[in-house]
Design a protein around this motif. Structure first.
Motif, PDB file in Angstrom:
ATOM      1  N   HIS A  47      33.223  -6.618  25.340  1.00  0.00           N
ATOM      2  CA  HIS A  47      33.243  -6.858  23.888  1.00  0.00           C
ATOM      3  C   HIS A  47      31.825  -7.044  23.377  1.00  0.00           C
ATOM      4  O   HIS A  47      31.027  -7.764  23.990  1.00  0.00           O
ATOM      5  CB  HIS A  47      34.032  -8.126  23.548  1.00  0.00           C
ATOM      6  CG  HIS A  47      35.486  -7.916  23.360  1.00  0.00           C
ATOM      7  ND1 HIS A  47      36.025  -7.172  22.350  1.00  0.00           N
ATOM      8  CD2 HIS A  47      36.538  -8.387  24.081  1.00  0.00           C
ATOM      9  CE1 HIS A  47      37.336  -7.182  22.442  1.00  0.00           C
ATOM     10  NE2 HIS A  47      37.674  -7.909  23.494  1.00  0.00           N
ATOM     11  N   PRO A  48      31.491  -6.442  22.253  1.00  0.00           N
ATOM     12  CA  PRO A  48      30.183  -6.727  21.642  1.00  0.00           C
ATOM     13  C   PRO A  48      30.158  -8.160  21.125  1.00  0.00           C
ATOM     14  O   PRO A  48      31.217  -8.756  20.858  1.00  0.00           O
ATOM     15  CB  PRO A  48      30.093  -5.709  20.497  1.00  0.00           C
ATOM     16  CG  PRO A  48      31.484  -5.285  20.217  1.00  0.00           C
ATOM     17  CD  PRO A  48      32.270  -5.460  21.489  1.00  0.00           C
ATOM     18  N   PRO A  49      28.981  -8.732  20.992  1.00  0.00           N
ATOM     19  CA  PRO A  49      28.870 -10.125  20.533  1.00  0.00           C
ATOM     20  C   PRO A  49      29.606 -10.411  19.223  1.00  0.00           C
ATOM     21  O   PRO A  49      30.168 -11.499  19.058  1.00  0.00           O
ATOM     22  CB  PRO A  49      27.359 -10.331  20.373  1.00  0.00           C
ATOM     23  CG  PRO A  49      26.752  -9.351  21.324  1.00  0.00           C
ATOM     24  CD  PRO A  49      27.670  -8.156  21.317  1.00  0.00           C
ATOM     25  N   ALA A  50      29.644  -9.446  18.307  1.00  0.00           N
ATOM     26  CA  ALA A  50      30.330  -9.674  17.024  1.00  0.00           C
ATOM     27  C   ALA A  50      31.825  -9.896  17.237  1.00  0.00           C
ATOM     28  O   ALA A  50      32.441 -10.732  16.556  1.00  0.00           O
ATOM     29  CB  ALA A  50      30.097  -8.498  16.084  1.00  0.00           C
ATOM     30  N   ASN A  51      32.429  -9.173  18.183  1.00  0.00           N
ATOM     31  CA  ASN A  51      33.853  -9.372  18.472  1.00  0.00           C
ATOM     32  C   ASN A  51      34.094 -10.755  19.067  1.00  0.00           C
ATOM     33  O   ASN A  51      35.042 -11.444  18.700  1.00  0.00           O
ATOM     34  CB  ASN A  51      34.370  -8.310  19.456  1.00  0.00           C
ATOM     35  CG  ASN A  51      34.574  -6.945  18.826  1.00  0.00           C
ATOM     36  OD1 ASN A  51      34.215  -6.720  17.674  1.00  0.00           O
ATOM     37  ND2 ASN A  51      35.143  -6.039  19.589  1.00  0.00           N
ATOM     38  N   ALA A  53      32.304 -13.399  18.672  1.00  0.00           N
ATOM     39  CA  ALA A  53      32.110 -14.396  17.616  1.00  0.00           C
ATOM     40  C   ALA A  53      33.349 -14.509  16.731  1.00  0.00           C
ATOM     41  O   ALA A  53      33.773 -15.623  16.386  1.00  0.00           O
ATOM     42  CB  ALA A  53      30.884 -14.042  16.774  1.00  0.00           C
ATOM     43  N   LYS A  54      33.950 -13.366  16.380  1.00  0.00           N
ATOM     44  CA  LYS A  54      35.160 -13.395  15.548  1.00  0.00           C
ATOM     45  C   LYS A  54      36.294 -14.122  16.269  1.00  0.00           C
ATOM     46  O   LYS A  54      36.955 -14.984  15.694  1.00  0.00           O
ATOM     47  CB  LYS A  54      35.616 -11.970  15.203  1.00  0.00           C
ATOM     48  CG  LYS A  54      34.904 -11.349  14.030  1.00  0.00           C
ATOM     49  CD  LYS A  54      35.472  -9.989  13.699  1.00  0.00           C
ATOM     50  CE  LYS A  54      36.500 -10.099  12.598  1.00  0.00           C
ATOM     51  NZ  LYS A  54      36.866  -8.771  12.043  1.00  0.00           N
ATOM     52  N   ASP A  65      37.128  -3.058  14.725  1.00  0.00           N
ATOM     53  CA  ASP A  65      36.403  -3.857  15.717  1.00  0.00           C
ATOM     54  C   ASP A  65      36.723  -3.366  17.131  1.00  0.00           C
ATOM     55  O   ASP A  65      35.860  -3.361  18.006  1.00  0.00           O
ATOM     56  CB  ASP A  65      36.821  -5.338  15.649  1.00  0.00           C
ATOM     57  CG  ASP A  65      36.471  -6.020  14.344  1.00  0.00           C
ATOM     58  OD1 ASP A  65      35.435  -5.677  13.745  1.00  0.00           O
ATOM     59  OD2 ASP A  65      37.251  -6.907  13.926  1.00  0.00           O
TER      60      ASP A  65
END
Length: 175
Positions: A47-51, A53-54, A65
């Motif tokens: 998972h990318p960091p943005a995922n 974080a969500k 996403d």
């Protein structure tokens, strides 16, 4: 969906252990990979960091996403020359289609269980970014395997060792 049929003799196992959070995907997947002597990949690590974080904030991911993440998971699975087992939620048919498109011959092991069992497992977790509050969202999103999807549904009431062993026998017999 009574067994795992791999395409052709000598085919490498490409298996996705799927299900909602708390179903035991990582544990069963790791045990299965050991039994099959193939690589294990936990898709959560892709998972990318943005995922992350969500999800950490209790926000469900959108399909937008998930798409790059699913493509990365498929690429990892396809790139394993001796085969691989991947732990990945793969909750919807269209998500599994992305995995199949990127890694032809993939089969699915759906770890299924009651909401109460899954909630209890999530409540006992201390080291995961996925909060228990997202369980209902995942259960609402989950689309069970269709009859035309290669795979099997297993009850999480069994021990992880038994689930991995039962799956390894099916993969070994089919190969």
């Amino acid at each position: 969906m009574t067994g795992i049929a791999l395409p052709g003799s000598g085919a490498v196992p490409r298996v996705v252990v799927m299900g909602v959070s708390g179903s035991g995907k990582s544990t069963v997947g790791w045990l299965l990979a050991r039994r099959l002597d193939v690589a294990f990949v936990d898709a959560d690590g892709l998972h990318p960091p943005a995922n992350v974080a969500k999800m950490t904030a209790g926000e469900p991911l959108t399909d937008a996403d998930r798409l790059p993440w699913l493509r990365a998971v498929a690429a990892e699975l396809a790139a394993a020359p001796a085969g691989a087992v991947v732990a990945c939620s793969a909750l919807r048919r269209r998500y599994r289609d992305v995995l199949r498109d990127g890694a032809p011959g993939v089969t699915f092991v759906h770890l299924d269980g009651s909401r109460d069992v899954l909630a209890a497992r999530l409540a006992a977790r201390l080291d995961h970014f996925m909060p228990a509050s997202l369980l209902d969202s995942q259960l609402a999103t989950l689309e069970p395997l269709d009859a035309d999807e290669a795979g099997v549904v297993l009850d999480v009431g069994e021990t992880p060792d038994r689930l991995a062993e039962a799956t390894a026998r099916r993969v070994t017999v089919a190969a």
